[in-house]
Enzyme design. Structure first.
Site, mmCIF file in Angstrom:
data_model
loop_
_atom_site.group_PDB
_atom_site.id
_atom_site.type_symbol
_atom_site.label_atom_id
_atom_site.label_comp_id
_atom_site.label_asym_id
_atom_site.label_seq_id
_atom_site.Cartn_x
_atom_site.Cartn_y
_atom_site.Cartn_z
ATOM 1 N N ARG A 101 0.881 -1.185 0.000
ATOM 2 C CA ARG A 101 0.000 0.000 0.000
ATOM 3 C C ARG A 101 0.911 1.224 0.000
ATOM 4 N NH1 ARG A 101 -5.496 1.443 3.218
ATOM 5 N NH2 ARG A 101 -6.186 -0.026 1.637
ATOM 6 N N HIS A 128 -6.989 0.900 -6.993
ATOM 7 C CA HIS A 128 -7.315 0.025 -5.859
ATOM 8 C C HIS A 128 -8.004 -1.219 -6.439
ATOM 9 C CE1 HIS A 128 -7.816 -1.255 -1.892
ATOM 10 N NE2 HIS A 128 -8.687 -0.384 -1.420
ATOM 11 N N GLN A 131 -10.195 -3.725 -4.379
ATOM 12 C CA GLN A 131 -11.497 -3.204 -3.956
ATOM 13 C C GLN A 131 -12.580 -3.492 -5.000
ATOM 14 O OE1 GLN A 131 -12.443 -1.585 -0.953
ATOM 15 N NE2 GLN A 131 -14.369 -2.200 -1.891
ATOM 16 N N ASP A 216 -16.879 7.638 -2.852
ATOM 17 C CA ASP A 216 -15.758 7.449 -1.925
ATOM 18 C C ASP A 216 -15.483 8.809 -1.282
ATOM 19 O OD1 ASP A 216 -13.568 6.417 -0.567
ATOM 20 O OD2 ASP A 216 -12.251 6.334 -2.314
ATOM 21 N N CYS A 256 -16.385 1.841 -0.679
ATOM 22 C CA CYS A 256 -15.241 1.014 -0.275
ATOM 23 C C CYS A 256 -14.962 1.099 1.220
ATOM 24 C CB CYS A 256 -14.014 1.403 -1.085
ATOM 25 S SG CYS A 256 -13.458 3.092 -0.792
ATOM 26 N N ARG A 284 -14.003 -8.537 0.656
ATOM 27 C CA ARG A 284 -12.562 -8.335 0.467
ATOM 28 C C ARG A 284 -11.817 -9.605 0.885
ATOM 29 N NH1 ARG A 284 -10.521 -3.171 0.613
ATOM 30 N NH2 ARG A 284 -8.628 -4.230 -0.084
HETATM 31 N N1 NVA Z 1 -9.703 6.765 -1.979
HETATM 32 C C1 NVA Z 1 -9.432 6.327 -0.627
HETATM 33 C C2 NVA Z 1 -9.725 4.869 -0.492
HETATM 34 C C3 NVA Z 1 -9.523 4.311 0.876
HETATM 35 C C4 NVA Z 1 -9.791 2.846 0.941
HETATM 36 C C5 NVA Z 1 -8.001 6.635 -0.272
HETATM 37 O O1 NVA Z 1 -7.106 6.424 -1.105
HETATM 38 O O2 NVA Z 1 -7.751 7.119 0.833
HETATM 39 N N1 CP Z 2 -11.475 -0.106 1.480
HETATM 40 C C1 CP Z 2 -10.238 -0.208 2.000
HETATM 41 O O1 CP Z 2 -9.256 -0.473 1.305
HETATM 42 O O2 CP Z 2 -10.210 -0.050 3.341
HETATM 43 P P1 CP Z 2 -8.916 0.069 4.244
HETATM 44 O O3 CP Z 2 -8.272 1.388 3.955
HETATM 45 O O4 CP Z 2 -9.447 -0.019 5.651
HETATM 46 O O5 CP Z 2 -7.984 -1.053 3.922
#
Ligand code: NVA
Ligand code: CP
Length: 298
Positions: A101, A128, A131, A216, A256, A284
């Site tokens: 990540r 992502h 997701q 989101d 998500c 997930r």
């Molecule tokens: N768009 C959000 C998704 C979190 C799961 C982010 O990148 O923070």
């Molecule tokens: N949706 C998602 O990826 O959640 P987290 O940031 O909690 O992993």
């Protein structure tokens, strides 16, 4: 043979992704899970917080007989300047796959170019992909098919939206995006797609006939220094139960998570009858178990 990496959907056919989704549904239905990943080790390198992604991968591995190790990037020598390429080579000799990540998609690319084990994107600033696999699985779980025809994305065209853009081409549905000026999708991602992604001029237009309504947060993790002006710009871009009246009569609402109630969603939206967000979050776990089997066993 070079490993298969899952950084986005490039190089994956619809057939392969459908087989992963179907295996996810199968795993979800089993009382007794197979020990299919016995003796396999998964590393998780996270630069950013996570609830769903981290837990679903860690527990997913454990339930299939494998094991995992969580590595905050600040605990690794990367944080002291060890090259990503060297880290990738070393981890390749000790692990069977790695989930990363990062706020910098390029890091994933460099890592995977130097890795002899599969690398999975656990969220980057660009995509992502895990997701949207869970989103598609959730749609199939409730509809029995993947004949989605139209998805409405309301709000910031972010990493999650980019994965929807890729999925639209692969799964042949129209994606209507309703976003404020300055929050349009990444131009490179848009360019790589064909004709089934549309920027809508009104929320009504985006929602009309949509079988998935989704959104989101307005500020993603990699853009947290956005000004308070951002919230003003997003006025009118939230999803509430009245939006579902404008969509297909059997439309489902997905998010998500984590969600900001009172911003991109109304306080009651996550618990609306059309909302499948809790199943989506659980999925997930199942779909990523299927993904791990696909990457590690085939
Ligand atoms: N768009 C959000 C998704 C979190 C799961 C982010 O990148 O923070
Ligand atoms: N949706 C998602 O990826 O959640 P987290 O940031 O909690 O992993």
């Amino acid at each position: 043979m070079s490993p298969k990496h899952f950084l986005n959907y490039e190089g994956f056919s619809k057939e392969t992704l459908v087989s992963i989704i179907d295996r996810g549904l199968e795993l979800k239905s089993l009382n007794q899970l197979p020990k299919s990943l016995e003796n396999k080790s998964l590393g998780l390198i996270f630069e950013k917080p996570s609830t769903r992604t981290r837990i679903s991968f860690e527990i997913g591995m454990q339930k299939l007989g494998g094991n995992s190790i969580f590595l905050s990037s600040s605990d690794l020598q990367i944080s002291r300047g060890e090259p990503i390429s060297d880290t990738a080579k070393v981890l390749s000799s000790m692990l069977n796959a790695v989930v990363i990540r990062t706020a910098n998609h390029e890091l994933l690319e460099i890592f995977s170019q130097n890795s002899s084990i599969p690398v999975i994107n656990g969220l980057s600033d660009l995509y992502h992909p895990c997701q949207i696999l869970a989103d598609l699985m959730t749609y199939k779980e409730f509809n029995g098919n993947l004949d989605i025809s139209k998805v409405a994305w309301i709000g910031d065209s972010n990493n999650v939206c980019n994965s929807y853009i890729e999925a639209a081409k692969l799964f042949d549905f129209n994606l209507s995006i309703y976003c404020p000026k300055g929050h349009e999708p990444n131009a490179k991602v848009m360019k790589s797609q064909q004709n089934n992604v549309f920027l809508s001029k009104s929320k009504e237009n985006a929602l009309e006939g949509a079988k998935i309504v989704t959104t989101d947060v307005w500020t993603s993790m990699h853009s947290e220094n956005q000004s308070t002006e951002t919230s003003r710009k997003f006025n009118g871009y939230s999803v509430d139960p009245s939006c579902m009246e404008l969509a297909h009569k059997e439309a489902i609402f997905l998010h998500c998570l984590p969600a900001h109630r009172g911003e991109e969603v109304s306080i009651d939206m996550l618990d609306h009858v059309s909302s499948k967000v809790w199943d989506q979050a659980e999925n997930r776990l199942h779909v990523q178990q299927a993904l791990l089997e696909n990457l590690l066993l085939s």
